[in-house]
Design an enzyme around this catalytic site. Structure first.
Site, PDB file in Angstrom:
ATOM      1  N   HIS A  73       0.950  -1.275   0.101  1.00 51.97           N
ATOM      2  CA  HIS A  73       0.093  -0.042   0.024  1.00 51.97           C
ATOM      3  C   HIS A  73       0.921   1.269  -0.011  1.00 51.97           C
ATOM      4  CE1 HIS A  73      -3.881  -1.972   0.776  1.00 51.97           C
ATOM      5  NE2 HIS A  73      -3.177  -2.803   1.432  1.00 51.97           N
ATOM      6  N   LYS A  98      -8.446  14.229   4.903  1.00 52.45           N
ATOM      7  CA  LYS A  98      -7.460  12.941   4.698  1.00 52.45           C
ATOM      8  C   LYS A  98      -6.616  12.837   5.701  1.00 52.45           C
ATOM      9  CE  LYS A  98      -6.481  13.865   0.298  1.00 52.45           C
ATOM     10  NZ  LYS A  98      -6.708  12.681  -0.656  1.00 52.45           N
ATOM     11  N   ARG A  99      -5.704  11.998   6.401  1.00 47.76           N
ATOM     12  CA  ARG A  99      -4.514  12.142   7.046  1.00 47.76           C
ATOM     13  C   ARG A  99      -3.581  13.279   6.557  1.00 47.76           C
ATOM     14  NH1 ARG A  99      -3.756   8.249  11.173  1.00 47.76           N
ATOM     15  NH2 ARG A  99      -1.923   9.098  11.257  1.00 47.76           N
ATOM     16  N   LYS A 157       0.785  14.669   0.812  1.00 44.27           N
ATOM     17  CA  LYS A 157      -0.593  14.886   0.422  1.00 44.27           C
ATOM     18  C   LYS A 157      -0.761  16.403   0.173  1.00 44.27           C
ATOM     19  CE  LYS A 157      -2.623  10.867   2.784  1.00 44.27           C
ATOM     20  NZ  LYS A 157      -3.078   9.913   2.045  1.00 44.27           N
ATOM     21  N   THR A 207      -8.516   6.566  -1.826  1.00 46.57           N
ATOM     22  CA  THR A 207      -9.823   6.048  -1.896  1.00 46.57           C
ATOM     23  C   THR A 207     -10.867   6.987  -1.857  1.00 46.57           C
ATOM     24  OG1 THR A 207      -9.593   5.171   0.285  1.00 46.57           O
ATOM     25  CG2 THR A 207      -9.416   3.603  -1.535  1.00 46.57           C
ATOM     26  N   LYS A 209     -14.753   8.261  -3.438  1.00 45.59           N
ATOM     27  CA  LYS A 209     -16.039   8.773  -2.639  1.00 45.59           C
ATOM     28  C   LYS A 209     -16.639   9.968  -3.335  1.00 45.59           C
ATOM     29  CE  LYS A 209     -13.802   6.093   1.145  1.00 45.59           C
ATOM     30  NZ  LYS A 209     -13.178   6.025   2.002  1.00 45.59           N
TER      31      LYS A 209
HETATM   32  C1  26V Z   1       2.610   1.719   7.554  1.00 42.92           C
HETATM   33  C2  26V Z   1       3.154   1.886   8.962  1.00 42.92           C
HETATM   34  C3  26V Z   1       4.672   1.667   9.199  1.00 42.92           C
HETATM   35  C4  26V Z   1       5.187   1.415  10.383  1.00 42.92           C
HETATM   36  C5  26V Z   1       4.334   2.234  11.523  1.00 42.92           C
HETATM   37  C6  26V Z   1       2.746   1.945  11.510  1.00 42.92           C
HETATM   38  C7  26V Z   1       2.249   2.068  10.069  1.00 42.92           C
HETATM   39  C8  26V Z   1       1.036   2.059   9.918  1.00 42.92           C
HETATM   40  C9  26V Z   1       0.290   1.889   8.417  1.00 42.92           C
HETATM   41  C10 26V Z   1       1.292   1.759   7.566  1.00 42.92           C
HETATM   42  C11 26V Z   1       0.915   1.701   5.904  1.00 42.92           C
HETATM   43  C12 26V Z   1       0.550   3.125   5.419  1.00 42.92           C
HETATM   44  C13 26V Z   1       0.055   2.404   4.128  1.00 42.92           C
HETATM   45  C14 26V Z   1      -1.345   3.244   3.751  1.00 42.92           C
HETATM   46  O1  26V Z   1      -2.124   3.420   4.487  1.00 42.92           O
HETATM   47  N1  26V Z   1      -1.466   3.370   2.404  1.00 42.92           N
HETATM   48  C15 26V Z   1      -2.671   3.770   1.688  1.00 42.92           C
HETATM   49  O2  26V Z   1      -3.162   2.786   1.583  1.00 42.92           O
HETATM   50  C16 26V Z   1      -4.523   3.062   0.725  1.00 42.92           C
HETATM   51  C17 26V Z   1      -5.467   1.894   0.517  1.00 42.92           C
HETATM   52  O3  26V Z   1      -4.493   0.883  -0.499  1.00 42.92           O
HETATM   53  C18 26V Z   1      -4.312   3.923  -0.365  1.00 42.92           C
HETATM   54  O4  26V Z   1      -5.473   4.262  -0.926  1.00 42.92           O
HETATM   55  C19 26V Z   1      -3.544   5.122  -0.246  1.00 42.92           C
HETATM   56  O5  26V Z   1      -3.118   5.755  -1.067  1.00 42.92           O
HETATM   57  C20 26V Z   1      -2.308   4.728   0.659  1.00 42.92           C
HETATM   58  O6  26V Z   1      -1.566   5.750   1.076  1.00 42.92           O
END
Ligand code: 26V
Length: 825
Positions: free
Chosen positions: A370, A561-562, A567, A669, A673
């Site tokens: 992701h 969004k975050r 972003k 996403t 929406k």
């Molecule tokens: C990574 C990490 C790294 C370690 C610390 C905790 C943590 C928590 C979450 C993540 C993953 C973040 C990746 C993420 O949220 N990606 C998003 O995924 C969406 C669904 O596929 C996508 O639409 C977004 O563009 C993307 O940023």
């Protein structure tokens, strides 16, 4: 102990009726006998609980039926492993999917209770950070809708994502407490609990046949207890299970220790055990590198695998058929340790040889990536893994040896490419790369948009892609149109039903019929009236929460969004500052009135993201209170963005801001929406925006800015942003105003470093995309001034959104990765 065989034709209770009368008498019964309250003293929370229990019973009927069908047909089961499920509220979703919304409303009305009030009382289950967690929630609903026997596995965090409050414009994080009033949706399954080990050592054990096998002797054990929530699909056709694990001490009161006099020690130890599932990590990109996070990952991975293996053994009695009957999807690398854990279970516990175990493991797992952000790619220190999970670490070494052997055999890899393939990062202190582990242990690796999947092949996994070609594939994200259109926008749903008939609710491709009505002035006026009503409702929320009055006739320009530098909320707010100065210096011009709405949480440790929130609030204070602006521009930051707030904001948006630095947003996403709800997108060619442009056509979207290739080129050339700033008086003036303290007179230097970064490296191309962005915003203004044009575009966005249904996405996963049949596929 061998389990008793299942008797699949055992009796079932009679199905609960869906009529108002039946619902009414049952709500009263639940209130009395399950909540224990007399209606004359019942509080809103009591009514909420009684209503949920009543709705839940209807879902349970179908839940039993779905699970019996799976046992009966022995179809392949899908397991979606995710550290995050950002569900939001469940009651409206459940009522709407089983079609009891109106009868429940009528039943409650007879008790003088308003259903809308109850809906708003339900807490959000915020067990996720953002896109990845919300995607998992949309997928759960779609898997039930397209009739896939699926289980979601995750963690039952006691505290979900923090509550965000503002203190003088700064984000403050407060604990979130979604379980405060209990959770009527869940069923605790004490009988489904598993022991999870940590630490200790590995011992060779002599088998009677003379062979030796290795056995992990953990130093410490926890109990993982299952909590099940039923997830119902559209029209209640199928109900699947979301199984969340809660950590408990094996011996809940540590009686020996307590009785021996160590009272505090006994209690401390037991609360340490439960700590594993106490809180969700609030960072979505910077790895915490913390031991507790790794414990969470292993805890839920191991519990889920033990459960999967137990269920498979119960049904088939042999693990050789595992990959025929089980597909496990890893939602990012967070559950990637599952690959080593399954190998351990197969080899050490079930006595399988390495080669068949490895083959079976690869055939069972799929991995979804992701993000490409380097700081979000998980790695763990080798030393930590050796200490916490010694046997799994041995297995990782063995897998690595196998992979490197295959690479050498294939040939043509340089030393640096081999280093890039390796599961162990040897630069600096040695670390295990979870992305590489997830890749080599899976038969399918997918990105979440066409562009992102291409970039996976070209960059992060280029060498693994050469070694294992054909494994990388794309599955562009989607969102559930039930929650993100039917439920959050009943006005638009009614309007569409009147125009093209209600069948689109069962087949969203029928929305395309709206295209031929896009230029019909009557339909446009109706579409506009629905949008306006949604804007009136949002204006009320803004007034209630912030005391800011905004006009529903202004353009609602929304970025929610975050908060993250990639972003580019900063780009948006800098453009607002430039616009502010234009309005002041050219009062005679016919400015388009705009309300700029922002919302989103920053990771607690991410300083620049928090500073951007403060900047938005500082700019808001000045702009909103400057009489020279005459209300033509308002800036609003709505605190505590969550799924429920998104459901109020998105239907009210005219303009959707999807302006990430190209190449950095894996998919997005939110963009989908907004599209569903008839907003026009201003965006870069990033993530799924690229495919939105294909679906809706260039006349109905406003694209600007550098492409991913150009961004990479500029970064490679280390080109300086200075010239972009020098060439743009509007940008220069806005940056100077911000960095000199025009918006922060109490602390004039507050934004000096933030803005300094744009002069210095401008990693996110804010300066270099500014002019293109500002020009695109002026194009938007022009469109707004031609309402016929605007609404024809808006309608076409809704008309062409169906491809972004998560039903489509899930059907592709089912066919192309999992090998399971789907309804209508
Ligand atoms: C990574 C990490 C790294 C370690 C610390 C905790 C943590 C928590 C979450 C993540 C993953 C973040 C990746 C993420 O949220 N990606 C998003 O995924 C969406 C669904 O596929 C996508 O639409 C977004 O563009 C993307 O940023």
């Amino acid at each position: 102990m061998p389990q008793k065989p299942l008797v699949l034709d055992a009796p079932v209770p009679e199905r609960r009726a869906l009529t108002t009368e039946a619902l009414q008498s049952e709500i009263l019964e639940k209130l009395t006998y399950s909540v224990g309250k007399d209606p004359i003293v019942a509080r809103p929370h009591d009514w909420l609980k009684a209503t949920i229990l009543t709705v839940r019973d209807r879902i349970i009927d179908q839940w039993m039926e779905s699970s019996r069908e799976t046992w009966r047909t022995s179809n392949k089961r899908v397991y979606y492993l995710s550290l995050e499920f950002l569900i939001g509220r469940l009651m409206r979703d459940a009522m709407s999917n089983i079609g009891v919304m109106e009868p429940v409303r009528a039943a409650l009305k007879n008790f003088n209770v308003d259903l809308g009030d109850l809906i708003n009382l339900e807490p959000d289950a915020a067990l996720g950070n953002g896109g990845l967690g919300r995607l998992a929630a949309c997928f759960m609903e779609s898997m039930a809708t397209v009739n896939i026997p699926a289980y979601g596995y995750g963690i039952r965090y006691v505290h979900g994502l923090f509550r965000q409050e503002m203190s003088e414009g700064w984000q403050v994080e407060l604990p979130e407490d979604w379980l405060a009033h209990g959770n009527p949706w869940e069923f605790e399954r004490r009988e489904s609990s598993y022991e999870i080990g940590f630490g200790g050592h590995v011992e060779p054990v002599q088998e009677p046949d003379g062979t030796t096998r290795l056995e992990w002797r953990p130093a410490e054990h926890l109990l993982a207890v299952a909590f099940d929530t039923p997830i119902v699909g559209w029209r209640g056709k199928r109900v699947n299970t979301l199984r969340l694990w809660s950590a408990q001490p094996i011996d809940p009161i540590l009686l020996d220790k307590f009785n021996a006099g160590d009272h505090i020690g006994a209690l401390e130890e037991s609360s340490r055990a439960a700590a594993v599932t106490r809180v969700l990590y609030p960072a979505d990109s910077t790895p915490s590198g913390q031991e507790l996070r790794l414990r969470q990952e292993f805890f839920f991975s191991s519990a889920s695998l033990q459960d999967i293996v137990r269920r498979h053994m119960q049904a088939y009695g042999d693990l050789g058929s595992l990959s025929d009957k089980v597909a496990i999807q890893l939602n990012d690398t967070h559950p990637a340790i599952s690959i080593a854990e399954l190998m351990r279970i197969l080899i050490d516990i079930h006595g399988m040889a390495w080669a068949p175990a490895w083959k079976l493991t690869k055939a069972t797992f799929g991995y979804t990536n992701h993000t490409l952000l380097p700081e979000a790619l998980e790695t763990w220190p080798v030393g930590l893994l050796e200490r916490m999970l010694p046997r799994q670490m041995q297995i990782i070494y063995a897998i690595n040896a196998e992979v490197l052997g295959e690479a050498r055999k294939m040939g043509g890899f340089t030393d640096s490419q081999i280093a890039n393939l390796s599961l162990i990062d040897e630069h600096g202190s040695r670390r295990v790369r979870m992305g590489q582990l997830a890749f080599v242990g899976s038969h399918s690796i997918n990105g979440v948009s066409a562009l992102h999947s291409e970039l996976l092949k070209k960059t992060l996994f280029s060498d693994l892609d050469r070694l294992y070609p054909e494994r990388i594939n794309n599955k562009t994200n989607g969102v559930t149109p039930r929650r993100w259109l039917l439920q959050c926008n009943p006005g638009l749903t009614r309007l569409i039903s009147e125009r093209i008939g209600p069948d689109f609710q069962d087949d969203f491709s029928l929305l395309a019929q709206l295209d031929k009505h896009a230029d019909d002035p009557t339909f446009q006026d109706q579409f506009k009236a629905v949008k306006r009503a949604n804007k009136v409702a949002l204006a009320q929320v803004i007034k209630d929460r912030l005391g800011i009055v905004v006009s529903p006739d202004a353009m609602f320009d929304v970025q929610v969004k975050r908060i993250h530098e990639y972003k580019r909320q900063l780009l948006n707010v800098i453009e607002a500052v430039a616009q502010y100065s234009m309005i002041r210096s050219h009062p005679e011009k016919d400015w388009v009135p705009r309300v700029k709405v922002f919302a989103g949480k920053a990771a607690p440790g991410y300083w620049n993201a928090k500073l951007i929130i403060k900047l938005i609030n500082d700019v808001a204070k000045v702009v909103n209170n400057d009489p020279a602006v005459r209300g033509l521009l308002k800036v609003v930051f709505l605190p505590n963005y969550n799924v429920s707030l998104a459901e109020q904001i998105i239907p009210a948006a005219d303009l959707s801001e999807q302006i990430s630095t190209a190449g950095m947003e894996a998919s997005g996403t939110g963009n989908m929406k907004f599209m569903a709800n008839g907003a026009i997108t201003i965006g870069t060619l990033d993530g799924a925006n690229v495919e939105m442009l294909e679906q809706v056509g260039p006349d109905n979207m406003v694209i600007f800015g550098l492409t991913a290739d150009k961004v990479a080129e500029k970064r490679n050339r280390s080109e300086v942003p200075r010239s972009a700033i020098d060439a743009s008086p509007a940008l220069r003036q806005a940056l100077e105003a911000i960095s000199s303290g025009v918006f922060s007179p109490d602390d004039p230097n507050r934004y000096r470093d933030l803005i300094g970064g744009l002069y210095d490296h401008d990693w996110f191309m804010v300066a270099r995309d500014f002019d293109a962005y500002a020009a695109a915003q002026r194009d938007i203004d022009e469109l707004w001034n031609k309402p016929r044009k605007w609404y024809s575009m808006a309608i076409r966005n809704t008309a062409h959104v169906s491809w972004f249904s998560s039903d489509r996405t899930i059907s592709q996963y089912a066919k192309e990765i999992w090998g399971v049949p789907v309804v209508g596929g």
